[in-house]
Design an enzyme around this catalytic site. Sequence first.
Site, PDB file in Angstrom:
ATOM      1  N   LYS A  56       0.769  -1.313   0.033  1.00 26.65           N
ATOM      2  CA  LYS A  56      -0.021   0.057   0.023  1.00 26.65           C
ATOM      3  C   LYS A  56       0.844   1.218   0.084  1.00 26.65           C
ATOM      4  O   LYS A  56       1.991   1.165   0.202  1.00 26.65           O
ATOM      5  CB  LYS A  56      -1.020  -0.099   1.243  1.00 26.65           C
ATOM      6  CG  LYS A  56      -2.172  -1.159   1.045  1.00 26.65           C
ATOM      7  CD  LYS A  56      -3.456  -0.557   1.179  1.00 26.65           C
ATOM      8  CE  LYS A  56      -4.320  -1.709   0.699  1.00 26.65           C
ATOM      9  NZ  LYS A  56      -5.402  -2.070   1.790  1.00 26.65           N
ATOM     10  N   ARG A 113      -3.587  -9.850   4.575  1.00 27.74           N
ATOM     11  CA  ARG A 113      -4.270 -10.002   3.192  1.00 27.74           C
ATOM     12  C   ARG A 113      -2.963  -9.495   2.478  1.00 27.74           C
ATOM     13  O   ARG A 113      -2.517  -8.379   2.156  1.00 27.74           O
ATOM     14  CB  ARG A 113      -5.396  -9.060   3.023  1.00 27.74           C
ATOM     15  CG  ARG A 113      -5.925  -9.398   1.647  1.00 27.74           C
ATOM     16  CD  ARG A 113      -7.132  -8.394   1.372  1.00 27.74           C
ATOM     17  NE  ARG A 113      -7.753  -8.283  -0.074  1.00 27.74           N
ATOM     18  CZ  ARG A 113      -7.140  -7.439  -0.918  1.00 27.74           C
ATOM     19  NH1 ARG A 113      -6.292  -6.778  -0.795  1.00 27.74           N
ATOM     20  NH2 ARG A 113      -7.787  -7.403  -2.188  1.00 27.74           N
TER      21      ARG A 113
END
Length: 301
Positions: free
Chosen positions: A243, A282
């Site tokens: 991210k 995840r």
Amino acid sequence: MDSLAAAPGTGPATNPLPVIRAGVKPRRFEDLPTGRTLVMGILNVTPDSFSDGGEHATTDAAIRAGLKMHYDGADIIDVGGESTRPDSERISEEEEQRRILPVVQALVKAGALISVDTMNASTAEKAIEAGAGIINDVSGVQLDPRMPELIARTKVPYILMHSRGSVRSQDPRADYGDVVEEVISELTTLRDRFYEAGVAPEQIILDPGLGFAKNAEHDWSLLRNIDRLTVLGHRVLIGASRKRFLGSLLTTAGKAAPPAERDNATLATSVLAASQGVWGVRVHDVAANADAVKVTAAWQG
Ligand code: PMM
């Protein structure tokens, strides 16, 4: 490797798909290991996701990549057909289902536990019929009103992720007094709508939604205070993989590290999440993260 005639992901993309032998028992949610953090592999069947866009854009490429994750040790594989990039176009439910359903069916047949990343109750329902065992919903306050009833009726575990507004208009909404308190309060309000529909507490998995209506400082605050989420008594999932907040941390010469160079940092977040009792991470790089969560569990005894 007991359900395949050939090792997945080993040949050029033009190779035929590995043959999935019939008779492999699909993994159920109840069969998931306990005593360590679980690894959820990310399989975006999209031409435009932010970190792996286009890699698994065809059904065959997606199945191949999913099989590789399964044999690399993914506990769950999260299949998504719609990109959550802020600049991405919304697609129809039919297109979303055309992308994901054959992938879900093939991976379930190979014995994988599949979650489906969707904001649409109709896609969630079809995916459950195709064998998906978990629904992962990033829509937050834009919740499809049919979702609580579906989750209550099917009794499938449900990942309730925090986000604000449409996934395409998140950045201006990254405005908080106390980000941890507000994320928890917005998540528990949504959770209560599921309770009202008859969903059981153990079906709900909470996710702070890193990067969704959050800047890097918000993401770090949520991670620093993850115990305030785990203490609520639900399983907690973290999606830090590749991210933006990791890219900006790894800036060199004024340039943020690109998504492909964020895997080592992702691994560090997985170890720390595991040491904090987070239920699942995840991630894109399944093999490395599967090792990391095992090391963390062994270290902690
Ligand atoms: N992040 C993305 C997509 N789906 N689902 C959950 N539960 N948590 C997340 O953090 C999350 C998600 C966006 O990342 P991607 O493009 O790498 O899939």
